[in-house]
Design an enzyme around this catalytic site. Structure first.
Site, mmCIF file in Angstrom:
data_model
loop_
_atom_site.group_PDB
_atom_site.id
_atom_site.type_symbol
_atom_site.label_atom_id
_atom_site.label_comp_id
_atom_site.label_asym_id
_atom_site.label_seq_id
_atom_site.Cartn_x
_atom_site.Cartn_y
_atom_site.Cartn_z
ATOM 1 N N ALA A 12 -4.005 7.545 -5.156
ATOM 2 C CA ALA A 12 -2.685 7.176 -5.303
ATOM 3 C C ALA A 12 -2.717 5.529 -5.614
ATOM 4 C CB ALA A 12 -1.816 7.352 -3.891
ATOM 5 N N GLY A 44 0.792 -1.119 0.127
ATOM 6 C CA GLY A 44 0.038 -0.011 -0.025
ATOM 7 C C GLY A 44 0.978 1.158 -0.137
ATOM 8 N N ASN A 45 0.256 2.323 0.150
ATOM 9 C CA ASN A 45 1.100 3.579 0.373
ATOM 10 C C ASN A 45 0.356 4.582 1.264
ATOM 11 O OD1 ASN A 45 -0.987 5.540 -1.246
ATOM 12 N ND2 ASN A 45 -0.687 4.065 -2.661
ATOM 13 N N ARG A 46 0.976 5.820 1.644
ATOM 14 C CA ARG A 46 0.651 6.772 2.786
ATOM 15 C C ARG A 46 -0.640 7.455 2.636
ATOM 16 N NH1 ARG A 46 5.220 9.449 4.704
ATOM 17 N NH2 ARG A 46 3.917 10.527 6.277
ATOM 18 N N SER A 47 -1.246 7.485 1.167
ATOM 19 C CA SER A 47 -2.445 8.203 0.834
ATOM 20 C C SER A 47 -3.450 8.037 1.738
ATOM 21 C CB SER A 47 -2.801 8.067 -0.606
ATOM 22 O OG SER A 47 -3.884 8.923 -0.788
#
Ligand code: CTP
Length: 401
Positions: free
Chosen positions: A278, A212-215
């Site tokens: 994102a 995943g990512n931090r968005s």
């Protein structure tokens, strides 16, 4: 703050949900409003005057107040003071009285004497609410220019579930904010259809793990909300559905491929797409069916990643009437990198923001950036709340649609 400097006149009538109204008063004040409370005699069975006086830091106005202060024109002064009136909970009784122009107590008289927006939140037993006569009264209040909101379906005081519940105070605040915003601002996106995407995608490694990512989805949510406040019809496609929905149509997705499918199926009919999501650029080639276990003696686990579709670039290729806006989250060479993406993805506009700094960006309530247009024009947005930034972006889009 949502209600800085605003004067809120809250009328509480005699339903069980009146016990939640001190909380509503608190929330309005927290958002910068001044609140004056009017209470009917019946409502005093469900909430105390002392509590309301304490939280509103004012006297609570009732029918005794008028008889004790005969020299004052309370029924005229209160609506004159208010920016808008909220009636919550609104019983079947006050709805019937207002629909027929009664002026037999302070609450009904002041509404009759009021030419400011009036927001009515009915709450009652489900049968009373569904009754033809109540519906007819609500219809005629709407016809007379008062704004009536639907109660929610859920557990009622009677011990079963039905349509008649007062929305939670946080929902009332959001609903009133949207209604008053639309009343007091030009609806520059009226009739326009928008897709806004939000949040980081999650690409499965196995049934319990993901890439995943931090968005956080906050910027995308604020953009959807801003477009809706300016009159647009908005579908928010998001991986983060835990924000107040308001009038947004919300579609929840997890992966980049799901996000792409959800956007593409609606793409032909929209006027604008704002891609604040994102999407992960890569996904695991073959996610494991079962949880991946550690193996004794093996210190490495290799994952093969394959490229995800570039959703925005593929929308850019088949663009017709749609206005396409993207984001460029960069840690260096902000403007140059954003310009490249703008051209490569055939966008009308790109919002470049620096995600490398200490302030703004992921998880924050604030953001700053540059709006760059196809024709090379650049508009700088200084650090501000994501809500304000979203309104600026959407107003800018409205000038070019
Ligand atoms: N985007 C997209 N599909 C992807 C990746 C990104 O539609 N698979 C969109 C994002 O929603 C954003 C814009 O493209 O509006 C730019 O995203 P960003 O991550 O900054 O750029 P990338 O194109 O992924 O380039 P890079 O990661 O190399 O900077």
């Amino acid at each position: 703050m949502m209600f800085t400097g605003k004067h809120v006149l809250l009328i509480i009538t005699g339903g069980i949900a009146a016990y939640k109204m001190p909380q509503l008063v608190r929330l309005f004040i927290k958002q910068g409003a001044q609140v004056k409370v009017v209470i009917t005699e019946n409502a005093k069975n469900f909430v105390t005057v002392k509590t309301l006086a304490t939280v509103s830091q004012d006297v609570v106005y009732d029918d005794h107040y008028i008889s004790e202060n005969v020299a004052e024109l309370t029924h005229l002064d209160l609506p004159m003071w208010a920016d808008f009136v909220v009636i919550a909970p609104a019983t079947a009784d006050i709805i019937a009285k207002l629909a027929n122009g009664f002026a037999d107590n302070l609450a009904t008289t002041l509404v009759l004497a009021c030419n400011k927006p009036v927001y009515i939140f009915p709450a009652m037993n489900d049968v009373m609410y569904a009754q033809h006569v109540t519906q007819r009264n609500l219809y005629s209040l709407n016809e007379s220019g008062l704004t009536v909101f639907s109660p929610e379906t859920g557990p009622l005081a009677e011990g079963y579930s039905g349509k008649g519940r007062l929305p939670e105070p946080a929902t009332i605040i959001e609903t009133v904010y949207a209604a008053f915003y639309r009343y007091s601002h030009p609806q520059v996106l009226q009739g326009k259809k928008f897709i806004v995407t939000a949040g980081g995608t999650r690409e499965a490694i196995d049934p319990v793990r993901f890439i995943g990512n931090r968005s956080s989805g906050k910027m995308g949510y604020e953009l959807a909300r801003a477009a809706s406040l300016l009159g647009a019809n908005v579908t928010l496609i998001t991986t983060q559905p835990n924000f107040p929905k308001g009038d947004l149509k919300v579609v929840t997705v997890t992966t980049a491929e799901q996000l792409q499918a959800a956007v593409e199926v609606r793409y032909a009919e929209v006027d604008a797409v704002v891609m604040a999501a994102a999407p992960a650029d890569f996904r695991v080639a073959t996610p494991a069916d079962q949880k991946i276990k550690k193996v004794d003696g093996e210190d490495e686990l290799k994952l093969t990643l394959i490229k995800n579709p570039d959703i925005l670039a593929s929308l850019g290729k088949k663009k017709k009437q749609q206005f396409l806006a993207g984001f460029a989250a960069e840690t260096q060479d902000l403007e140059a990198n954003a310009q490249k993406k703008l051209k490569h993805k055939h966008l009308n506009m790109i919002i470049a923001n620096n995600v490398g700094g200490a302030q703004g960006g992921f998880d924050s309530d604030e953001n700053a950036g540059k709006i760059i247009f196809k024709d090379g024009t650049v508009k700088t947005i200084a650090m501000t709340s994501k809500a304000e930034m979203a309104l600026t972006i959407m107003t800018t889009i409205s000038e070019r649609l």
